[in-house]
Write an enzyme that holds these catalytic residues in place. Structure first.
Site, PDB file in Angstrom:
ATOM      1  N   GLN A 172       1.284   4.699  -9.459  1.00  0.00           N
ATOM      2  CA  GLN A 172      -0.095   5.452  -8.618  1.00  0.00           C
ATOM      3  C   GLN A 172      -0.520   4.986  -7.379  1.00  0.00           C
ATOM      4  O   GLN A 172      -0.553   5.518  -6.359  1.00  0.00           O
ATOM      5  CB  GLN A 172      -1.121   6.023  -9.746  1.00  0.00           C
ATOM      6  CG  GLN A 172      -2.012   6.966  -9.052  1.00  0.00           C
ATOM      7  CD  GLN A 172      -1.319   8.448  -8.809  1.00  0.00           C
ATOM      8  OE1 GLN A 172      -0.293   8.680  -9.078  1.00  0.00           O
ATOM      9  NE2 GLN A 172      -2.069   9.238  -8.144  1.00  0.00           N
ATOM     10  N   GLU A 173      -0.732   3.763  -7.637  1.00  0.00           N
ATOM     11  CA  GLU A 173      -1.275   3.073  -6.144  1.00  0.00           C
ATOM     12  C   GLU A 173      -0.389   2.716  -5.205  1.00  0.00           C
ATOM     13  O   GLU A 173      -0.804   3.255  -3.896  1.00  0.00           O
ATOM     14  CB  GLU A 173      -1.754   1.608  -6.872  1.00  0.00           C
ATOM     15  CG  GLU A 173      -2.826   1.680  -7.693  1.00  0.00           C
ATOM     16  CD  GLU A 173      -4.289   1.923  -6.821  1.00  0.00           C
ATOM     17  OE1 GLU A 173      -4.102   1.956  -5.556  1.00  0.00           O
ATOM     18  OE2 GLU A 173      -5.427   2.137  -7.497  1.00  0.00           O
ATOM     19  N   SER A 174       0.861   2.474  -5.250  1.00  0.00           N
ATOM     20  CA  SER A 174       1.977   2.184  -4.425  1.00  0.00           C
ATOM     21  C   SER A 174       3.534   2.582  -4.527  1.00  0.00           C
ATOM     22  O   SER A 174       4.129   2.635  -3.314  1.00  0.00           O
ATOM     23  CB  SER A 174       1.970   0.552  -4.273  1.00  0.00           C
ATOM     24  OG  SER A 174       2.640   0.125  -5.351  1.00  0.00           O
TER      25      SER A 174
END
Length: 588
Positions: A460-462
């Site tokens: 989800q972050e990267s």
């Protein structure tokens, strides 16, 4: 495009124009118009060259071709003499608006000011209003508010837009009294305007952030009652329905059931089903609860609430219960979105031809053209999910898992509505990859964190792009700020830390996992609360916990006032569940 360039190089502009015309509908937009303009200019067809250059300049003002088009127009327009007519005011207004949408606020403001001085009527009024809009979008809210409250325009459309952006500016300045007056003016003078709908949602969201149900419920109710067919209606209805559930009102069940029936394709249909199940459990109606949870798993198998529903179904009372026939009959009448089926990924003969062309291009080291071949096939509607899978395979071979994820999200957008068994396992492992698994598991185990939760967070972050940089200047796989990285590196005794080290997967995973562990400790091991803090900060997450007396994590999650954080928490929990099913229990 290549053929036209070759023909122009061979001094055959007429043939280049013919080639471009044959593919006019499929050419890339700005580049296609620029190709036409160049060919017309080479053929000394000045009128058509000017029209094409002007289209690039007006419709794609932030494209790489726009500046070159402007230079060419300065040379060519004088050649047309009196036959040349400057772009009309609506086209200039659209160009300025596109500049604003691309965050080129200063240029947009200059062009809007010039347009307001040179135009009359609706375009004059809209240009005046959008000068203030540009200030608000640039976050100069005090300036924008003063300007928009004073701007004098006659057009109802322009006035309604000015009032909406008055609401938006007042909201950021915490001027709720000004916001309320603007909403009232919209109701009084522009009751059916789309700007009023947007103002109702914005004002409702402000009071939702402030945790004032009396205020936000009335605004959201106006939204879905007076604009029932528009997209925002489902969101507004959900906020009212969940507020009734959270406050344990008698109307909660009816509102939740209405949401399922009226908005079966909304993002919150699965949430409504889940909380209907929880209400049924409270009333010891185990068969009804089981029917609601089973429906979530059928229609939303890879959503956050499916994870919760599977957990609830393990409760002894629910394991023993039969499905309620009455509830099942009602649910069968709801038009839930269909799932992807396996044939969507089985290439037809025409699709296989494009696959072979792309593979030949890759064999010739022409990866860019191979991807273009596949993207063209997908965009033409020829089995987009199959093309997305082929593009993802190629990205994975290039060690670009983030591109593989993006291709699958783009070309198979409804994949989360499908059970895992409805698509090839390869599809799921490309959509939920696990690169750098060894260091990820090493640092997760050392920190006592579920490695699949860490993988879920990274996705989800990267999207597993080790070079990712966020708008907030957070770096790498787990999106660590340099300042946070320095602090964590001291705790972990990482010597010689520099910000560039955050782009190293092993270092970034070590720091991000340690930080997640600290947040889990801070929030007593509650994953939803720790993830909210990871996304929005410790103090915000702690404050949100005080908004109500929550009985379970899902109630806290739905009460998070920032939609970005609310979605983030649900997606990471959902991702972790998929990672477990794919890698820990691959047969499930």
């Amino acid at each position: 495009m290549l053929a036209a360039q070759a023909l122009l190089s061979a001094n055959q502009p007429s043939r280049a124009i013919d080639v471009l015309k044959r593919s006019k509908d499929t050419l890339p937009r700005a580049a296609g118009d620029m190709a036409f303009a160049t060919a017309y200019a080479a053929a000394h067809d000045t009128a058509n060259a000017v029209a094409s250059y002007e289209r690039v300049w007006l419709e794609y003002p932030v494209s790489t071709q726009a500046q070159a088009a402007e230079i060419e127009l300065q040379t060519l327009t004088p050649l047309l003499g009196a036959s040349y007519h400057s772009p009309a005011a609506p086209a200039l207004l659209l160009r300025a608006t596109k500049l604003m949408e691309a965050r080129n606020f200063e240029q947009a403001r200059r062009e809007l000011t010039a347009l307001a001085e040179s135009s009359t009527g609706l375009e004059h009024d809209l240009a005046l209003v959008r000068i203030g809009v540009a200030e608000q979008r640039a976050r100069h809210d005090a300036v924008a508010l003063e300007y928009l409250r004073a701007v004098d325009v006659k057009s109802p459309e322009a006035r309604a837009e000015a009032l909406y952006y008055t609401v938006a500016a007042a909201r950021r300045l915490n001027r709720t009294e000004v916001m309320d007056r603007a909403v009232e003016q919209l109701e009084r003078n522009h009751a059916n305007s789309d700007w009023r709908l947007q103002a109702l949602v914005a004002a409702g969201d402000e009071y939702f952030v402030l945790n004032r149900p009396h205020n936000f419920e009335s605004l959201y109710a106006e939204c879905y009652e007076q604009f029932p067919k528009l997209r925002q209606a489902a969101y507004c209805h959900w906020r009212v329905a969940f507020s009734a559930y959270l406050e344990n009102r008698n109307t909660a069940a009816d509102l939740l059931w209405t949401h399922v029936r009226s908005y079966p394709d909304s993002d919150k249909a699965s949430a409504a089903l889940y909380f209907l199940g929880r209400l049924a459990e409270r009333a010891s109606k185990w068969d009804e609860a089981r029917a609601f949870y089973a429906q979530i798993q059928r229609s939303f198998p890879n959503y956050y609430y499916a994870v919760l529903a599977r957990t609830r179904m393990r409760e002894p009372e629910l394991m023993k219960a039969e499905l309620s026939p009455a509830a099942a009959t009602l649910l069968n009448k709801v038009n839930f979105a269909p799932a992807y089926l396996t044939p969507a990924f089985d290439p037809r003969p025409s699709t296989l031809i494009r696959f072979e062309r792309a593979r030949l291009l890759r064999a010739a080291k022409l990866d860019e053209y191979a991807d273009l071949e596949l993207r063209f096939g997908a965009d033409k509607g020829e089995q987009p999910a199959a093309f997305g899978l082929e593009l993802a395979r190629a990205a994975q071979l290039r060690a670009e898992p983030h591109r593989a994820i993006r291709y699958l999200k783009h070309y198979a957008p409804g994949y989360l509505l499908s059970p895992v068994e409805n698509a090839p396992r390869e599809f799921w492992t490309l959509a939920f990859p696990l690169p750098w698994r060894e260091p990820l598991e090493q640092y997760a185990t050392k920190a006592g964190v579920d490695p699949f939760l860490v993988a879920a967070l990274v996705r989800q972050e990267s999207e597993f792009d080790p070079r990712a940089i966020s708008r907030a200047r957070a770096y790498g796989l787990t999106q660590v700020l340099p300042s946070t990285g320095r602090e964590l590196s001291r705790r972990l005794n990482i010597r010689g830390f520099t910000s560039a080290m955050l782009f190293e997967p092993a270092v970034n995973l070590q720091l991000g996992t340690h930080y997640l562990r600290a947040l889990l400790n801070r929030f007593n091991g509650n994953e939803e609360e720790a993830l909210a803090a990871y996304n929005a900060g410790n103090s915000r997450a702690a404050a949100w916990l005080l908004r109500s007396n929550f009985h379970e994590p899902a109630e806290f999650v739905e009460s998070i006032p920032f939609s970005e954080t609310r979605n983030y928490v649900q997606v990471v929990i959902r991702n972790a569940d998929l990672y477990r099913r794919l890698y820990a229990h691959p047969a499930q």
